[in-house]
Design a protein around this motif. Sequence first.
Motif, PDB file in Angstrom:
ATOM      1  N   LEU A 193       5.378   8.374  -5.099  1.00 15.68           N
ATOM      2  CA  LEU A 193       6.808   8.681  -5.038  1.00 15.68           C
ATOM      3  C   LEU A 193       7.102   9.794  -4.041  1.00 15.68           C
ATOM      4  CD1 LEU A 193       7.937   8.435  -8.778  1.00 15.68           C
ATOM      5  CD2 LEU A 193       8.207   6.762  -6.960  1.00 15.68           C
ATOM      6  N   ASN A 194       6.112  10.654  -3.807  1.00 16.60           N
ATOM      7  CA  ASN A 194       6.326  11.742  -2.858  1.00 16.60           C
ATOM      8  C   ASN A 194       5.973  11.367  -1.422  1.00 16.60           C
ATOM      9  OD1 ASN A 194       7.256  13.425  -4.822  1.00 16.60           O
ATOM     10  ND2 ASN A 194       5.236  14.237  -5.315  1.00 16.60           N
ATOM     11  N   THR A 195       5.491  10.149  -1.235  1.00 17.55           N
ATOM     12  CA  THR A 195       5.119   9.731   0.118  1.00 17.55           C
ATOM     13  C   THR A 195       6.320   9.122   0.813  1.00 17.55           C
ATOM     14  OG1 THR A 195       2.912   9.259  -0.705  1.00 17.55           O
ATOM     15  CG2 THR A 195       3.483   8.343   1.437  1.00 17.55           C
ATOM     16  N   ARG A 196       6.555   9.570   2.061  1.00 17.02           N
ATOM     17  CA  ARG A 196       7.709   9.046   2.783  1.00 17.02           C
ATOM     18  C   ARG A 196       7.425   7.645   3.326  1.00 17.02           C
ATOM     19  NH1 ARG A 196       9.601  13.859   6.665  1.00 17.02           N
ATOM     20  NH2 ARG A 196       7.657  13.338   7.722  1.00 17.02           N
ATOM     21  N   TYR A 197       8.486   6.851   3.393  1.00 13.54           N
ATOM     22  CA  TYR A 197       8.330   5.490   3.910  1.00 13.54           C
ATOM     23  C   TYR A 197       7.990   5.519   5.396  1.00 13.54           C
ATOM     24  CZ  TYR A 197      10.630   3.780  -0.351  1.00 13.54           C
ATOM     25  OH  TYR A 197      10.954   3.483  -1.645  1.00 13.54           O
ATOM     26  N   SER A 198       7.148   4.593   5.808  1.00 17.87           N
ATOM     27  CA  SER A 198       6.774   4.533   7.211  1.00 17.87           C
ATOM     28  C   SER A 198       6.536   3.072   7.613  1.00 17.87           C
ATOM     29  CB  SER A 198       5.516   5.376   7.433  1.00 17.87           C
ATOM     30  OG  SER A 198       5.246   5.454   8.811  1.00 17.87           O
ATOM     31  N   ILE A 199       6.104   2.898   8.848  1.00 22.74           N
ATOM     32  CA  ILE A 199       5.753   1.558   9.331  1.00 22.74           C
ATOM     33  C   ILE A 199       4.296   1.614   9.763  1.00 22.74           C
ATOM     34  CG2 ILE A 199       6.250  -0.259  11.027  1.00 22.74           C
ATOM     35  CD1 ILE A 199       9.044   0.984  11.354  1.00 22.74           C
ATOM     36  N   ALA A 203       5.624  -0.274   5.583  1.00 24.25           N
ATOM     37  CA  ALA A 203       5.865  -1.685   5.818  1.00 24.25           C
ATOM     38  C   ALA A 203       4.870  -2.154   6.877  1.00 24.25           C
ATOM     39  CB  ALA A 203       7.282  -1.896   6.307  1.00 24.25           C
ATOM     40  N   ASN A 204       4.300  -3.311   6.681  1.00 24.67           N
ATOM     41  CA  ASN A 204       3.522  -3.920   7.752  1.00 24.67           C
ATOM     42  C   ASN A 204       4.482  -4.459   8.804  1.00 24.67           C
ATOM     43  OD1 ASN A 204       0.615  -3.884   7.566  1.00 24.67           O
ATOM     44  ND2 ASN A 204       0.857  -4.949   5.601  1.00 24.67           N
ATOM     45  N   TYR A 205       4.035  -4.451  10.047  1.00 20.54           N
ATOM     46  CA  TYR A 205       4.868  -4.996  11.124  1.00 20.54           C
ATOM     47  C   TYR A 205       4.318  -6.361  11.514  1.00 20.54           C
ATOM     48  CZ  TYR A 205       7.637  -5.271  15.357  1.00 20.54           C
ATOM     49  OH  TYR A 205       8.541  -5.683  16.310  1.00 20.54           O
TER      50      TYR A 205
END
Lengths: 824, 320
Positions: A40-46, A107-109
């Motif tokens: 929950l503390n990890t920011r979303y990334s790609i 997210a996977n690209y």
Amino acid sequence: MNPPLGSTVLTQRKEREIPEPLPSLNTPTKRISAIREELLNTRYSICLERPLLLEKFKTSPQGRRARSSHPLIRRARAISYILSHRAPKIYDNELIIGNMTSKQVAANYYPEGGSINIMEDLFRLENRQVPIHLTFWEKIQLAKIGFKTSLSSVGGKTLLRPGRFSHFLDFFRAKRYFITEEAGIGHQVGNYMDVVHNGLVRSDMKAKQCLETGTLGNGAPLSGDQKAFFESVRIVIEGIRKMAENLADAAERKAKEPEITDERRKELLSSAAACRHVPYFPARTFLEGLQSCWLVHVALNLEDFEQGMSFGRLDQILYPLYCREMENGRLNAEKAAEIMAGFQLKTCETMPLYSERIDQYFSGNAVAQGITVGGTGADGNDATNELSALILDAFAQIRTREPALHVRVHENTPAWFLEKAVEVVQLGCGKPSFFGDPAVIRALENAGMTTEHARDYAVIGCVEMASQGRTYNSSDACLFNLPLCLELALNEGRRFSGWNPLRKRFGADSLPVAQMRSFEDVVAAFRVQVNDAVGEMVRVISWLEKTYRVVRPTAINSIVTEGCLDKGADVTWGGGLYDLTSIQVAGLADAGDSLYAIKKLVFEEKRMSLSSLVEILKNNFSGHESLRRELVNKFSHYGNGIKEVDTMTQLAADIYSDAILSHKNTRGGQYVPGIYSMTCHIGFGRKTGALPSGRPAGARLSNGLSPIDGLDRCGPTAVLRSAASLDSSKWANCCALNMKFDKKIVSGKTGRKALSGIFRTYFDQGGMQVQVNVLDADTLRAARRDPSAHPGLVVRVAGYCAYFNDLQPTVQEEIIERTAHGIG
Amino acid sequence: MESGNMAHPKNPAVFSIQHFCLHDGPGVRSIVFLKGCPLRCAWCQNPESWKASPDIAFKAHLCIDCKTCVNACPQDAIAAPGVRDVHKCDLCFTCVENCPSGAMTCFGKYYTPESLMEELRPEFPFFGNTGGGVTFSGGEPTLFSGFVADLANRLHEEEIHTALETCGYFDPQKDIRFLSDIDLVLFDIKLYDEAEHSKYCGKSNTDIKKNLTRLAALSFSGTGPGIWPRLPLIPSITDTHENLTGWAEFLNNIGISFLTLVPYHNMGGPKRQWLNLPSAPEFPTLTDESLRASINLLRENGISCFAPGEEDWANSGLKT
């Protein structure tokens, strides 16, 4: 060794009596809390690892060699390369290992699919409503990948051709339909029964044998395509094994680190041992069973894309392993729940990649990795077991946005189990959703499944349907805007508004309203428009399917789909035992209520001509607000248990369903309808003109099987009655009925008994699906600030219940305070 | 459009039928609110229940000022939206029927027992799985005992549980057979002191106490419906020490050891505006602390308290 269970094992006999009372396992252990907090503390990334590996593969010697191979082999080599070269990551505390991306939450690209849409947000990733964090260097890389691969996606390859360009543009101006299959097919409930109990070795040996003998299992000689298929199977299995070994190596390396405690070292080594064994060999323990599922799940995600990749009936699949370990004392319920909670937390590592523009169609960051529990076995008897409850308890420990949880209900579902599921709903995460076995099974039988296979259904993603491990269902191929077809029917195939100097038709040529003499004429024109739009949509999807076979076949998916190894065909080539393409509808209630309003206002009460009504609609009720209000307030609407208007919703559903069911996909599979809309009802709504139901132009449409927001005025039981009264036998891809409740009304034992009671009645009456939101004070505050945020929210006002939006602000405030206080 | 508002003089007007109610008897219930009430409790949240005949209400916040009502009124009783001359108005409801926005609303619709049964019947399947049923409320349903008895009898024929919510104000000599098809009586009590009761509720509580005593005796002898008292907690009016201990002693004397406390919230205000009635007096909001204090005080005096909807019907030893 395990006794071989075979790929067609449907249920197990109940090996253990369900303990009484059932232990409550919903308190997270320290480990689970720690993993959850970290996620929950990890920011979303790609994650850019996959596209970079794909690029690297293309220029590698294997990649260059693969260019001249069969498309199935070429693709298998690329996927195998990604799997075997991705960097393994082991996170703290976890018992089930295997990173979904190169980052903890990302997210996977997918350059082959729709990921390119994120380029729209490239310069404001951190400032989005849901921020995404990338370093400056990563953004440059992302831009490079986007630029290089922009035309090589399936959509690009299919539609950037003469004569198809306007269909390409439709992705940016979705109106009649929104083809999601362009992004990827995903959406699968793999044969985890086979993976867990037989291991991938069974499929590998079968492929090997076919290649050695040069024949299929039935003795027929292999064609070149079939030979390539079996080779592709062996190639991807090799990749999966390598990925598992890399993880095992990483776990062993980590175990050697000096700061690792003895206890953690033991765990890491047992994870390593598990990954050296599964998913290639049959799982020996409960933990290995889940580890096996997880690794194949990761592989499926990396092969196609992330949407709707689901696990199926884990309570059935893992039950033999659970029973064996419980009996020999190596496992206890608490430990099993911890392993299960940790497994479910792994599903939070992934998210979809949508630009904010696309997000209005698919809001919520869900990829919906579904787990289905409860229901009947192939014999029709209740199959609910201890694990069904344990899976729910494990979710109660974590309460995260993933996984998706689904509970099957039938007449012999034990009361304790239904109440337990409602208890999880009361937590307010909107999960689990509920499915009525009789309605679902009937619809699947109508779609061509045997009774036994239909009874072994599991939910794909949110609500979609598969007989688990036997179905290739492009279950979220396209979303369809039904009310727009009514708009076109009332205007000879043209939209009410929009710049159209050449008076070009958007839909089919249908009867001008001035010549419509009866309600039947309106229905006929509506049917013409629906058929035309569906036909057009099927044409585009057919093009995509052909591209998929060449560019993006899915060997791993084919291994976990019964039928492919028998036929020697990839799922994209029609290898699956059951093959379906499913189309979803938005705005069903708008269409039904609008038909009702036309029938009553124009043809029964004869208050105005159809042409006058259409003029008013074209002007978006301008100068006719009182008519609009009357249509909204005084006309009957679907969702109130009123037969005469509910039958119009049925009529709209049937026109749509019949149009869908009249088509077959290019794999030979049947098109089937579903009644749900993600959040497409918002995006579609913006592009849809005013409707006879009283809905102004641009307003959101009704979602799924739900009534128009705020127009269900007789309470939740009336909504359930209306929904259950509809004939769902054609809806093989199911439906979604959303309901919202004030936490205060449905809390505690009283609420639990009431909800489980009304859902049971709903399913007794033939209901197919229902999902529930339980809202608290914060939500109510949001509803007060923005009344459109939670229309249809029922709150308890003193001795009665009311729609929150119907209340005056002072009363709303009162209710909010009361909800926060928890009294009353 | 609403229709069928033809007067059935012998039948009561129904001002609301609400489904999925969880707080007025066991299980999931439908509540039939009958119009007409002998009391005028100062805190009443349902002022539309007072008059036995239908009312016209005006919900200003829904009005779009289209003036349809003004033009439609055959008596010329409406000068402007919301400005209705009650002397000219003959309650034909033309304005309500024609109002597009729902601002002009009618409270009260006449039903025959048959039409009310048809309205309720679709909900019956939900009762079975939850132990629910139908509750008659009001207003004061005992004003229409013949109608209620008839409906209760029809409901029992279809094996539907019945409950009746009463303020207890009816003739203590009243033939009690009208309750023979009622399974549970929810008996509202308010102020113990008679003068206080008259002051706040407009009528003496002598008959109410007699009726509660009589119904408790019938219940405990197995010859009447189950009985369950309920007390609205109005800060510094009904939650005083004297009032709570007074009722506790009374309940103990008639053999009742349980009570539902209904916390007060000021929700009736807007409805009074809609009906053009004078505003209700302001009462302070009930706090958690005073609610707890009331519960403790009653417990010390031998009464177990329940929140609405959380009553332990099964263990009360009553026929429910």
